[in-house]
Design an enzyme around this catalytic site. Structure first.
Site, PDB file in Angstrom:
ATOM      1  N   GLY A 122       0.830  -1.204   0.000  1.00  0.00           N
ATOM      2  CA  GLY A 122       0.000   0.000   0.000  1.00  0.00           C
ATOM      3  C   GLY A 122       0.859   1.247   0.000  1.00  0.00           C
ATOM      4  O   GLY A 122       2.086   1.184  -0.175  1.00  0.00           O
ATOM      5  N   ASP A 141     -11.596   5.890  -1.514  1.00  0.00           N
ATOM      6  CA  ASP A 141     -10.492   5.208  -2.187  1.00  0.00           C
ATOM      7  C   ASP A 141     -10.933   3.829  -2.670  1.00  0.00           C
ATOM      8  O   ASP A 141     -10.183   2.857  -2.558  1.00  0.00           O
ATOM      9  CB  ASP A 141      -9.286   5.091  -1.243  1.00  0.00           C
ATOM     10  CG  ASP A 141      -7.993   4.770  -2.000  1.00  0.00           C
ATOM     11  OD1 ASP A 141      -7.926   5.056  -3.214  1.00  0.00           O
ATOM     12  OD2 ASP A 141      -7.062   4.230  -1.376  1.00  0.00           O
TER      13      ASP A 141
END
Length: 451
Positions: free
Chosen positions: A160, A276
């Site tokens: 990430g 997101d």
């Protein structure tokens, strides 16, 4: 609990007043006592016998005798009126005191919330984060370090913005996913706290479960349930290139994602904008049930108009009005969902490189062809091409087109998207579609011949 002084002051007079009423009720009635003394009158008359119930109809105040016959008996209506006034006053005082007590407790609750160290940004260091539904446990850092084999590279499940996700096995032989956030930047800390705060309150079959967290120096760990089939991005664009996902499974994943978003937008209080949503943040368990993950950028009050929020998200999924004007609403999530739906339908990435310095989004590439019924079947992912009912294909394409409209007001609510997808998913996968069972050919050798 210690009560405030003003509540005690209110309670004091109430109980004193009640005791006074009880004492008055027990006191002999002076009017009844005075009737045993002969009264002087200009024209003497024999005394009228006193009704036996007169003594029970005594006023709350003894009054004063002025030697007049009008005061020998008190009007029952007057006594009832006095009783009602006393009762109303007492009731009003009780209600007022309870209201003051509620206000006091409410102020204490708000004060304790504001003083909670979790609300003080990076200074948070509490052992448990509590919510209305459940508590997220603080887990031992060394144990998690051992469970990931010291964060060995071979255990990495994905990466990430602020760190990696590792596969780990806890002491009780439970497999989990551990997200490691390195560094003490304000953005990293804020995302960590947002993630823990929201996922400790949210419980839904299509939202990933947070099992615990750990803080060690500048390293923060988040522990989730393990999703055996990884992310939708890995399934679609990884080594298998979507071969494990047939048409019905893809529609199930789209439906699960819509259900997760609908829960955030319609059933959370306050509503939540994920901000997101993308294929890498949609995780799949062993049965390909889809769950939303990565809530670090999420914001609350999703149904209300948002402006001037720091631009965050992933290029290709970010809605135009948010990218250009900073306007954020729940329709921003709907746009991102439309991009994911196009990935499921077409098998293409959200953004593809045309040249070293030139990229093209899936929306730009697909929009001219999605509304053409002759071209649409030819641009569908080759893995699922010609495997679905064309009417269903057209319907999914129409939903995707509406979701990625440039004008947010033209986009549907995620609840409407959900209702459109339910009839396209088989009953056994969570929808309402009844798929006819294939007819097996009859083996002629098993049929007895006729004479």
């Amino acid at each position: 609990m210690k009560l405030p002084s003003f509540v005690l002051l209110l309670h004091g007079p109430i109980w004193s007043f009640v005791h006074l009423v009880e004492e008055v009720d027990a006191r002999p009635d002076p009017l009844v006592s005075s009737l045993s003394v002969p009264l002087s009158s200009p024209s003497p008359a024999p005394l009228t016998p006193i009704p036996p119930n007169l003594s029970s109809m005594v006023a709350f105040s003894p009054g004063s005798q002025e030697g007049s016959e009008n005061h020998h008996q008190m009007d029952p209506n007057k006594k009832l009126l006095i009783a009602l006034i006393v009762a109303s006053t007492a009731l009003g005082a009780i209600i007022l005191s309870l209201t003051c007590l509620w206000i006091y407790q409410r102020r204490n609750s708000l004060k304790s919330h504001n003083e909670n160290p979790y609300n003080s940004g990076s200074k948070y260091n509490s052992s448990r984060m509590r919510s209305n539904k459940r508590a997220v446990s603080l887990m031992d850092y060394k144990s998690l370090e051992t469970a990931t084999e010291n964060f060995q590279e071979s255990n990495i499940l994905g990466e990430g913005g602020f760190g990696c996700v590792y596969k780990a096995r806890l002491d009780d032989n439970v497999d989990v996913a551990v997200k490691r956030l390195d560094g003490g930047s304000q953005d990293s800390i804020k995302e960590f706290e947002t993630e823990v705060d929201l996922l400790s309150k949210i419980q839904h079959p299509n939202v990933t479960s947070l099992l615990g967290y750990s803080i060690h120096s500048k390293t923060r760990l988040l522990v989730y349930e393990l999703m055996q089939n990884g992310s939708l991005e890995t399934q679609l664009h990884g080594p298998s290139h979507g071969s494990a996902l047939n048409w019905h499974l893809r529609m199930k994943i789209a439906l699960d994602t819509a259900r997760g978003l609908e829960y955030l937008h319609e059933h959370c209080n306050p509503p939540v904008i994920h901000r997101d949503l993308k294929s890498s943040n949609i995780l799949l368990d062993s049965n390909f049930n889809a769950k939303l993950s990565d809530f670090g950028l999420a914001v609350t009050n999703g149904s209300q108009y948002k402006k001037n929020i720091k631009l965050s998200g992933t290029l290709g999924y970010v809605a135009p009005e948010y990218l250009l004007d900073g306007k954020l609403t729940d329709k921003s999530d709907v746009y991102a969902f439309g991009v994911v739906l196009l990935e499921l339908l077409l098998g293409r990435k959200h953004v593809e490189k045309l040249a070293p310095a030139q990229c093209q989004s899936i929306v730009t590439w697909a929009m001219p062809q999605l509304t053409d019924r002759l071209k649409l079947p030819d641009i569908v992912d080759h893995v699922i091409r010609n495997t679905m009912d064309l009417k269903h294909l057209y319907q999914v394409a129409a939903v995707a087109v509406l979701c990625v409209q440039p004008e947010p007001s033209y986009r549907p609510l995620i609840a409407d998207v959900l209702h459109s997808l339910v009839p396209l998913v088989p009953v056994e996968l969570g929808g309402t579609l009844r798929v006819p069972q294939p007819e097996f050919p009859v083996d002629d050798t098993t049929v007895p011949s006729s004479c």
